[in-house]
Write a protein that holds these residues in place. Structure first.
Motif, PDB file in Angstrom:
ATOM      1  N   LYS A   1      10.242  39.878   8.366  1.00 36.48           N
ATOM      2  CA  LYS A   1      11.006  38.337   8.999  1.00 36.48           C
ATOM      3  C   LYS A   1      12.548  38.325   9.184  1.00 36.48           C
ATOM      4  O   LYS A   1      13.550  38.411   9.812  1.00 36.48           O
TER       5      LYS A   1
ATOM      6  N   TYR B   1      13.751  41.670  10.338  1.00 35.22           N
ATOM      7  CA  TYR B   1      13.488  41.440  12.496  1.00 35.22           C
ATOM      8  C   TYR B   1      14.839  40.958  12.868  1.00 35.22           C
ATOM      9  O   TYR B   1      16.230  40.720  13.761  1.00 35.22           O
ATOM     10  N   MET B   2      15.053  39.512  11.999  1.00 37.66           N
ATOM     11  CA  MET B   2      15.849  38.645  12.500  1.00 37.66           C
ATOM     12  C   MET B   2      17.404  39.658  12.092  1.00 37.66           C
ATOM     13  O   MET B   2      18.161  39.429  13.053  1.00 37.66           O
TER      14      MET B   2
ATOM     15  N   TYR C   1      17.586  43.003  12.806  1.00 43.02           N
ATOM     16  CA  TYR C   1      17.550  43.931  13.758  1.00 43.02           C
ATOM     17  C   TYR C   1      18.083  42.968  14.425  1.00 43.02           C
ATOM     18  O   TYR C   1      18.996  43.590  15.810  1.00 43.02           O
ATOM     19  N   ASP C   2      17.787  41.942  15.155  1.00 45.24           N
ATOM     20  CA  ASP C   2      18.190  40.591  16.301  1.00 45.24           C
ATOM     21  C   ASP C   2      19.795  40.628  16.169  1.00 45.24           C
ATOM     22  O   ASP C   2      20.558  40.651  17.627  1.00 45.24           O
ATOM     23  N   MET C   3      20.324  40.068  14.855  1.00 43.18           N
ATOM     24  CA  MET C   3      21.654  40.137  14.903  1.00 43.18           C
ATOM     25  C   MET C   3      22.552  41.092  15.148  1.00 43.18           C
ATOM     26  O   MET C   3      23.573  40.814  15.835  1.00 43.18           O
TER      27      MET C   3
ATOM     28  N   LYS D   1      21.910  43.941  16.951  1.00 47.33           N
ATOM     29  CA  LYS D   1      21.890  43.955  18.547  1.00 47.33           C
ATOM     30  C   LYS D   1      22.565  43.312  18.938  1.00 47.33           C
ATOM     31  O   LYS D   1      23.220  43.528  19.828  1.00 47.33           O
ATOM     32  N   ALA D   2      22.781  41.806  18.939  1.00 47.18           N
ATOM     33  CA  ALA D   2      23.165  40.560  18.962  1.00 47.18           C
ATOM     34  C   ALA D   2      24.733  40.608  19.063  1.00 47.18           C
ATOM     35  O   ALA D   2      25.457  40.676  19.603  1.00 47.18           O
TER      36      ALA D   2
ATOM     37  N   CYS E   1      25.820  43.140  20.858  1.00 45.58           N
ATOM     38  CA  CYS E   1      26.124  42.655  22.392  1.00 45.58           C
ATOM     39  C   CYS E   1      27.190  42.301  22.818  1.00 45.58           C
ATOM     40  O   CYS E   1      28.319  41.787  23.657  1.00 45.58           O
TER      41      CYS E   1
END
Length: 183
Positions: free
Chosen positions: A155, A158-159, A161-163, A165-166, A169
């Motif tokens: 988890k 994944y978090m 990775y999402d960070m 990615k964010a 962006c």
């Protein structure tokens, strides 16, 4: 008791008569069959002689053993009689009794020690079993915790990775805003 040589089948003529009557009439005339019968009869005679020799030897050995036993018994009776007369038997009896008492005490001590050791062994077995049970439970709990940590790690990855990615962006948005502001 008849010996092997006294057997009703020991003479060649009786064997020949039996063979001729029951089997083939020309079988006894066969030289090979005749040699076999002769060898068998010689073997029976030899075995009978050996049996008689063994019987005779056994008898002498048995008599020798009986003589030896009688002589040994006489010697023991004489020795015991001498001990009783001299009073050594009473001394020996006293020492034997004292030794017997010591042995009985030692036996009692060994019995109590043995029972203590048995009870300690039972306790150790129970402790070992309970420790084994505790270790199994800990192992199961640790496996559960390990699985939970693996899931949590996944988890977090994944978090993360999402960070990333964010953040990529956001960096692009900041660049666009700067580009707009610079214009």
């Amino acid at each position: 008791m008849p010996s092997w040589g006294d057997c009703e089948y020991s003479s060649p003529s009786i064997l020949g008569d039996l063979v001729e009557a029951d089997y083939a009439p020309d079988m006894y005339e066969d030289p090979i069959f005749h040699r076999i019968v002769t060898c068998c009869l010689e073997l029976v005679k030899h075995l009978s002689d050996e049996k008689n020799k063994i019987k005779k030897n056994y008898g002498t050995l048995l008599n020798d053993v009986k003589k030896f036993i009688k002589e040994t018994q006489k010697k023991m009776v004489e020795q015991n009689f001498k001990k009783i007369k001299s009073g050594e038997a009473n001394k020996d009896y006293g020492t034997v009794l004292a030794d017997l008492k010591v042995v009985e005490k030692d036996r009692d001590v060994l019995k109590t020690e043995g029972s203590k050791l048995r009870s300690e062994l039972k306790e150790l077995k129970q402790v070992h079993k309970s420790q084994a049970d505790v270790m199994k439970e800990k192992k199961l709990r640790w496996e559960g915790e390990r699985d939970a940590l693996k899931e949590e790690k996944r988890k977090v990855e994944y978090m993360l990775y999402d960070m990333f990615k964010a953040s990529d962006c956001l960096k692009e948005k900041v660049k666009k805003i700067r580009a707009i502001c610079d214009d």
